[in-house]
Motif scaffolding. Structure first.
Motif, PDB file in Angstrom:
ATOM      1  N   GLY A 150       0.790  -1.229   0.000  1.00 48.41           N
ATOM      2  CA  GLY A 150       0.000   0.000   0.000  1.00 48.41           C
ATOM      3  C   GLY A 150       0.817   1.271   0.000  1.00 48.41           C
ATOM      4  O   GLY A 150       0.313   2.334  -0.365  1.00 48.41           O
ATOM      5  N   LEU A 151       2.075   1.191   0.436  1.00 50.86           N
ATOM      6  CA  LEU A 151       2.969   2.346   0.370  1.00 50.86           C
ATOM      7  C   LEU A 151       3.705   2.309  -0.963  1.00 50.86           C
ATOM      8  O   LEU A 151       4.497   1.398  -1.228  1.00 50.86           O
ATOM      9  N   ALA A 166       5.785   9.642  -3.100  1.00 50.70           N
ATOM     10  CA  ALA A 166       5.390   8.595  -2.157  1.00 50.70           C
ATOM     11  C   ALA A 166       3.913   8.778  -1.839  1.00 50.70           C
ATOM     12  O   ALA A 166       3.435   9.918  -1.731  1.00 50.70           O
ATOM     13  N   SER A 167       3.191   7.685  -1.703  1.00 48.62           N
ATOM     14  CA  SER A 167       1.769   7.771  -1.382  1.00 48.62           C
ATOM     15  C   SER A 167       1.350   6.561  -0.566  1.00 48.62           C
ATOM     16  O   SER A 167       1.932   5.477  -0.665  1.00 48.62           O
ATOM     17  N   TYR A 168       0.302   6.777   0.257  1.00 48.44           N
ATOM     18  CA  TYR A 168      -0.232   5.689   1.070  1.00 48.44           C
ATOM     19  C   TYR A 168      -1.730   5.905   1.233  1.00 48.44           C
ATOM     20  O   TYR A 168      -2.187   7.041   1.436  1.00 48.44           O
ATOM     21  N   VAL A 175      -2.852   9.846   1.122  1.00 49.71           N
ATOM     22  CA  VAL A 175      -1.897  10.910   1.410  1.00 49.71           C
ATOM     23  C   VAL A 175      -0.659  10.689   0.547  1.00 49.71           C
ATOM     24  O   VAL A 175      -0.136   9.566   0.485  1.00 49.71           O
ATOM     25  N   SER A 176      -0.216  11.741  -0.125  1.00 48.67           N
ATOM     26  CA  SER A 176       0.944  11.614  -1.007  1.00 48.67           C
ATOM     27  C   SER A 176       1.866  12.811  -0.840  1.00 48.67           C
ATOM     28  O   SER A 176       1.459  13.879  -0.367  1.00 48.67           O
TER      29      SER A 176
END
Length: 281
Positions: A150-151, A166-168, A175-176
């Protein structure tokens, strides 16, 4: 009689070339502006797509189009366990800052291995200038990303400019963060609650946008706002069977009727009213 038998035997012994699956499609439309001399505007497009699974398990595809707004186009590709290589006149869609996307003419590659996705593209694209002229500009991009439960961490280099991302995702919330010249943090939320669908996005540069759609039977009402708009834009749509009606934020009304492989459309705004009939095949 013997000659006929010999000819049949020779024909049966000759190798037969494999035939790729091919699809022919296109459309022709005629548009009239009411109140004018009714001289029609005619548009047409024709495309051919072919696909063949090769003996080694890879898939080869080819396509070309003529008569459309983009002129003559053509692409070929080869896909397998190694990924996909594509070459031609529209191998990738470039997202322009002014919202006018452009097709990349050149070659591209994309593939995924054990959670790592890689891509590369190179070629030229047509940049539309404010004075109406067009420049042909070079384009090169390399990118890679890795999904760790997921990350998603990634990086890219476009024409010498590097960007790290980067995003999660936490359910409906994502959130990125991205760093190019500076670091930008973005949060996005999207959810549907009964008849109401909401999408919100905001970043550390004080940029934000909000979209909310409420559906009541065959009618849907959408409100859109952002820091750039400075006020909500309201639009509405109605759909029932083959008939659909839409009113946008500029009070332009579009009425469409689906006749299967043919469509009839009426558009009216503050400038004029047009009727367009399109037949697809």
């Amino acid at each position: 009689m013997k000659k006929s038998l010999i000819a049949l035997a020779v024909a049966a012994a000759l190798p037969v070339a494999a035939q790729a699956d091919m699809t022919l499609s296109g459309d022709v439309s005629v548009k009239y502006t009411l109140g004018s001399n009714l001289a029609p505007t005619t548009e047409a497009s024709l495309s051919v797509d072919a696909s063949e699974v090769l003996s080694n398990g890879m898939t080869a595809t080819a396509s070309f189009g003529v008569l459309g707004n983009s002129g003559n186009t053509g692409n070929v590709s080869l896909a397998g366990d190694f990924g996909t290589v594509k070459g031609g006149t529209s191998v990738e869609t470039l997202e322009a800052s002014d919202g006018e996307d452009s097709d990349l003419n050149g070659i591209s590659y994309s593939g995924s291995f054990a959670g790592v996705s890689v891509a590369a593209a190179a070629g030229t694209w047509n940049h539309d200038n404010d004075d109406g002229t067009t420049d042909v500009q070079d384009y090169t991009k390399y990118s890679a990303s890795y999904d760790l439960n997921g990350l998603v961490i990634g990086g890219s280099n476009t024409d010498g400019t590097t960007e790290l991302t980067a995003s999660y995702s936490f359910g409906d919330l994502t959130v990125s963060a991205a760093r190019k010249d500076s670091t930008t943090v973005t949060a996005a939320y999207s959810a549907t609650m009964g008849d109401l669908a909401v999408s919100v996005e905001a970043n550390s540069n004080s940029e934000w946008d909000l979209t909310a759609t409420y559906t009541l039977g065959d009618i849907s009402i959408t409100a859109e706002d952002s820091e750039a708009a400075g006020g909500a834009d309201i639009s509405a749509a109605y759909a029932s069977g083959a008939l659909s009606v839409a009113i946008d934020k500029d009070n332009e009304v579009t009425v469409s009727y689906d006749l299967g492989n043919a469509d009839l459309e009426l558009v009216t705004n503050s400038t004029d009213t047009t009727v367009k009939y399109t037949v697809a095949f």
